[in-house]
Design a protein around this motif. Structure first.
Motif, mmCIF file in Angstrom:
data_model
loop_
_atom_site.group_PDB
_atom_site.id
_atom_site.type_symbol
_atom_site.label_atom_id
_atom_site.label_comp_id
_atom_site.label_asym_id
_atom_site.label_seq_id
_atom_site.Cartn_x
_atom_site.Cartn_y
_atom_site.Cartn_z
ATOM 1 N N SER A 203 37.180 -0.513 64.750
ATOM 2 C CA SER A 203 35.826 -0.404 63.700
ATOM 3 C C SER A 203 35.622 1.137 63.988
ATOM 4 O O SER A 203 34.913 1.767 62.950
ATOM 5 C CB SER A 203 34.707 -0.963 64.217
ATOM 6 O OG SER A 203 34.268 -1.101 65.842
ATOM 7 N N SER A 204 35.690 1.920 64.924
ATOM 8 C CA SER A 204 35.745 3.193 65.152
ATOM 9 C C SER A 204 36.585 3.934 64.120
ATOM 10 O O SER A 204 36.008 4.965 63.450
ATOM 11 C CB SER A 204 35.733 3.718 66.703
ATOM 12 O OG SER A 204 34.906 3.003 67.373
ATOM 13 N N ASN A 293 44.783 3.760 68.436
ATOM 14 C CA ASN A 293 43.771 2.921 68.666
ATOM 15 C C ASN A 293 43.839 2.471 70.171
ATOM 16 O O ASN A 293 42.713 2.273 70.835
ATOM 17 C CB ASN A 293 43.459 2.151 67.630
ATOM 18 C CG ASN A 293 42.019 1.131 68.054
ATOM 19 O OD1 ASN A 293 40.954 1.838 68.092
ATOM 20 N ND2 ASN A 293 42.588 0.046 68.388
ATOM 21 N N SER A 294 45.042 1.799 70.622
ATOM 22 C CA SER A 294 44.875 0.833 71.921
ATOM 23 C C SER A 294 44.683 2.085 73.099
ATOM 24 O O SER A 294 43.854 1.479 74.007
ATOM 25 C CB SER A 294 46.227 0.304 71.915
ATOM 26 O OG SER A 294 47.277 1.337 72.253
ATOM 27 N N ALA A 295 44.923 3.200 72.941
ATOM 28 C CA ALA A 295 44.591 3.906 73.866
ATOM 29 C C ALA A 295 43.240 4.441 73.982
ATOM 30 O O ALA A 295 42.488 4.698 74.970
ATOM 31 C CB ALA A 295 45.502 5.227 74.069
ATOM 32 N N ALA A 296 42.652 4.586 72.787
ATOM 33 C CA ALA A 296 41.250 4.758 72.463
ATOM 34 C C ALA A 296 40.417 3.751 73.233
ATOM 35 O O ALA A 296 39.222 3.790 73.884
ATOM 36 C CB ALA A 296 40.620 4.913 71.083
ATOM 37 N N MET A 297 40.856 2.551 72.928
ATOM 38 C CA MET A 297 40.168 1.053 73.681
ATOM 39 C C MET A 297 40.158 1.475 75.172
ATOM 40 O O MET A 297 39.393 1.098 75.830
ATOM 41 C CB MET A 297 40.669 -0.198 73.217
ATOM 42 C CG MET A 297 40.677 -0.213 71.542
ATOM 43 S SD MET A 297 38.880 -0.354 71.197
ATOM 44 C CE MET A 297 38.458 1.245 70.428
ATOM 45 N N LEU A 387 37.043 -5.647 72.818
ATOM 46 C CA LEU A 387 37.459 -6.523 71.201
ATOM 47 C C LEU A 387 37.864 -5.475 70.416
ATOM 48 O O LEU A 387 37.108 -4.514 69.924
ATOM 49 C CB LEU A 387 36.386 -7.251 70.898
ATOM 50 C CG LEU A 387 37.035 -8.290 70.091
ATOM 51 C CD1 LEU A 387 38.075 -9.320 70.942
ATOM 52 C CD2 LEU A 387 35.762 -9.158 69.483
ATOM 53 N N SER A 388 38.998 -5.215 69.940
ATOM 54 C CA SER A 388 39.555 -4.456 68.794
ATOM 55 C C SER A 388 39.230 -5.229 67.519
ATOM 56 O O SER A 388 39.817 -6.092 67.347
ATOM 57 C CB SER A 388 41.157 -4.152 69.036
ATOM 58 O OG SER A 388 41.358 -3.208 68.107
ATOM 59 N N GLN A 389 38.470 -4.474 66.674
ATOM 60 C CA GLN A 389 38.075 -5.160 65.397
ATOM 61 C C GLN A 389 39.109 -4.667 64.445
ATOM 62 O O GLN A 389 39.219 -3.322 63.903
ATOM 63 C CB GLN A 389 36.847 -4.944 65.203
ATOM 64 C CG GLN A 389 35.771 -5.472 66.076
ATOM 65 C CD GLN A 389 35.456 -7.052 65.965
ATOM 66 O OE1 GLN A 389 36.063 -7.758 65.074
ATOM 67 N NE2 GLN A 389 34.784 -7.504 66.874
ATOM 68 N N HIS A 390 39.975 -5.414 64.086
ATOM 69 C CA HIS A 390 41.109 -4.923 62.942
ATOM 70 C C HIS A 390 40.148 -4.980 61.743
ATOM 71 O O HIS A 390 39.870 -5.766 60.857
ATOM 72 C CB HIS A 390 42.136 -5.565 62.853
ATOM 73 C CG HIS A 390 43.199 -5.653 64.306
ATOM 74 N ND1 HIS A 390 44.122 -4.902 64.103
ATOM 75 C CD2 HIS A 390 42.719 -6.277 65.362
ATOM 76 C CE1 HIS A 390 44.746 -5.084 65.703
ATOM 77 N NE2 HIS A 390 43.850 -5.960 66.086
ATOM 78 N N THR A 391 40.263 -3.455 61.073
ATOM 79 C CA THR A 391 39.270 -3.432 59.997
ATOM 80 C C THR A 391 40.080 -2.772 58.752
ATOM 81 O O THR A 391 40.593 -1.504 58.865
ATOM 82 C CB THR A 391 37.947 -2.396 60.257
ATOM 83 O OG1 THR A 391 37.353 -3.130 61.417
ATOM 84 C CG2 THR A 391 37.109 -2.290 59.107
ATOM 85 N N VAL A 392 39.869 -3.429 57.542
ATOM 86 C CA VAL A 392 40.613 -2.917 56.483
ATOM 87 C C VAL A 392 39.541 -2.106 55.521
ATOM 88 O O VAL A 392 38.210 -2.478 55.502
ATOM 89 C CB VAL A 392 40.767 -3.946 55.306
ATOM 90 C CG1 VAL A 392 41.378 -3.605 54.123
ATOM 91 C CG2 VAL A 392 41.807 -5.026 55.857
ATOM 92 N N VAL A 393 39.882 -0.751 55.449
ATOM 93 C CA VAL A 393 38.935 0.195 54.604
ATOM 94 C C VAL A 393 39.772 0.051 53.131
ATOM 95 O O VAL A 393 40.562 0.952 53.062
ATOM 96 C CB VAL A 393 38.899 1.605 55.021
ATOM 97 C CG1 VAL A 393 37.859 2.459 54.600
ATOM 98 C CG2 VAL A 393 38.269 1.256 56.627
#
Length: 469
Positions: A203-204, A293-297, A387-393
């Motif tokens: 989401s970030s 993103n995985s590293a950001a998490m 939780l990694s929220q996979h987000t479509v923009v």
């Protein structure tokens, strides 16, 4: 120069492994290796190396899929630079490559763009695109499909490459072509004007894209908690060290791990270690926090723990957290820009190169569904996890139609579960994991929220500065 050469060798090994996986039924491993070697030789002597693995994979795929055919043209469209065309795979190929690489060498702006990992450089879809079949559409199917282009987190490449996923989109009159990239790359360096939708893994990252593009809409069709993939001997060592609590899904204590890592403890210094006596720091392998993103998490979780189990807020807390967690990254050495490659290395390489890998739970479940796990592989859940929220923009109406289908179509939700993601209906995920005996925790309790968008960006920027470049 040695570092660049090592990276190229590593990337080309991964290219070869992917091609063996994809074309193993049609070609022997020796044949694939020979094709890769022959294509690579065309680039011998050229100084600009950053995009060589991309071109090698693209040309090799063409030759393996259509032996004896000419390589189709590829157009280089670097930002606003003049376009350059790579010709076919004829006898003039070497001459064309000489001309192209000469122009690229002279164009420092292009080299910088390539080195930054901008996905649209070379205009080549490196990973598996979902394409319309050559055969005529079945009776009642739409005569023509609307092509929709998206850039997605690399861990979702296999989902979009699934023919069953393509068929669902086709029923709705869509052909979805995707390019993979690190999610933070998508939010920071990819030219999104080439795409109809962006699909990062958090989401970030999605929020950053929304701000930049002035987009208010978004869809979150599925999610995936972060986890640690390891091996039973490693889990046993960490259990003896008090870091892991055993069980069907072992718990990995981030606080105790951070304390051990801060001391610079190496594997061969762990008491009673006879299974992995290696002079390397006890570290979880991650991707590059500057792109992935995985590293950001991972930053979000470790910063929370480093900040006395409190969400990081304010400059003082940011500085303190970074002072404790930056070494978790800088001591790793080279890291990949997205999560797909290190997990494939975990699956193929054993615990020698990667004893512990920071992954999306979905990657491990997907491997279980496709019988890719070995008996000694273990999934551990960090305590706490995120939780990694996979987000479509959606970036236009076509992209909006894809996001809406991903979130609402029951077949796409079911297929997402089959690829390891947690869709909006939890029972779909439970059914898949039970059928394939995937050792997951259905209802996660110890989950923390990542810091707000600006704080996470500050943390990532400060960790990046610790690399010294």
């Amino acid at each position: 120069m040695a570092v660049d050469a090592a990276r190229e060798e590593k990337a080309l090994r991964e290219v070869t492994n992917r091609l063996v996986d994809d074309y193993g039924e049609a070609h022997t491993q020796e044949r694939v290796e020979a094709v890769v070697g022959a294509v690579r030789s065309r680039f011998t002597g050229h100084k600009v190396r950053e995009f060589v693995p991309i071109l090698v994979e693209r040309i090799a795929r063409r030759e393996l899929a259509h032996p004896g055919s000419k390589t189709e043209a590829m157009t280089v469209v670097p930002d606003k630079s003049p376009s350059i065309t790579l010709g076919d795979n004829s006898n003039s190929d070497s001459r064309n490559l000489q001309d192209i690489l000469g122009k690229v060498t002279a164009n420092k702006k292009l080299v910088g763009a390539v080195a930054a990992g901008v996905v649209v450089v070379l205009g080549v879809t490196v990973a598996l695109s979902v394409r319309q079949p050559d055969s005529a559409p079945a009776s009642g199917a739409p005569a023509a499909l609307t092509v929709v282009h998206g850039v997605v987190g690399s861990e979702k490449s296999d989902f979009f490459a699934d023919p069953k996923v393509a068929d669902v989109f086709k029923k709705h009159g869509l052909q979805v072509d995707i390019d993979p990239a690190g999610s933070r790359q998508i939010a920071t360096s990819v030219d999104l004007s080439h795409y109809d939708f962006a699909f990062p893994s958090s989401s970030s990252a999605a929020e950053r894209i929304q701000r930049q593009r002035g987009v208010s809409g978004k869809y979150t069709p599925f999610s995936s908690p972060m986890a640690v993939a390891t091996f039973k001997p490693i889990a046993d060592l960490l259990t003896a060290a008090g870091i892991v609590t055993p069980g069907p899904a072992p718990a990995f204590d981030v606080q105790k791990y951070l304390e051990l890592a801060e001391q610079g403890t190496q594997w061969d210094q762990l008491a009673g270690n006879t299974s992995y006596p290696v002079s390397k720091n006890v570290l979880v392998s991650t991707t590059d926090p500057r792109t992935s993103n995985s590293a950001a998490m991972y930053v979000a979780v470790t910063a929370y723990v480093a900040n006395d189990n409190t969400i990081v807020r304010g400059a003082k807390a940011e500085d303190y957290a970074v002072s404790r967690i930056s070494r978790l990254f800088t001591r790793q050495g080279y890291t990949e820009s997205s999560s797909d490659a290190p997990f494939k290395e975990y699956l193929a390489g054993g615990m020698g190169p990667i004893p512990m890998a920071w992954i999306y739970e979905a990657q491990y479940v997907d491997a279980a569904v496709h019988d890719q796990l070995k008996p000694d592989m273990v999934l551990m859940y960090p305590k706490p996890t995120v939780l990694s929220q996979h987000t479509v923009v959606p970036l236009d109406d076509k992209g909006d139609s894809v996001g809406k289908l991903l979130a609402t179509d029951p077949d796409l939700q079911r297929l997402a579960a089959e690829h390891g993601f947690r869709p909006q209906d939890p029972s779909l995920f439970t059914k898949v994991t039970a059928e394939h005996h995937a050792p997951v925790i259905p209802d996660l309790v110890n989950v923390v929220d990542p810091p707000d968008y600006d704080t996470l960006e500050h943390l990532l920027d400060d960790v990046a500065k610790a690399y010294g470049n």
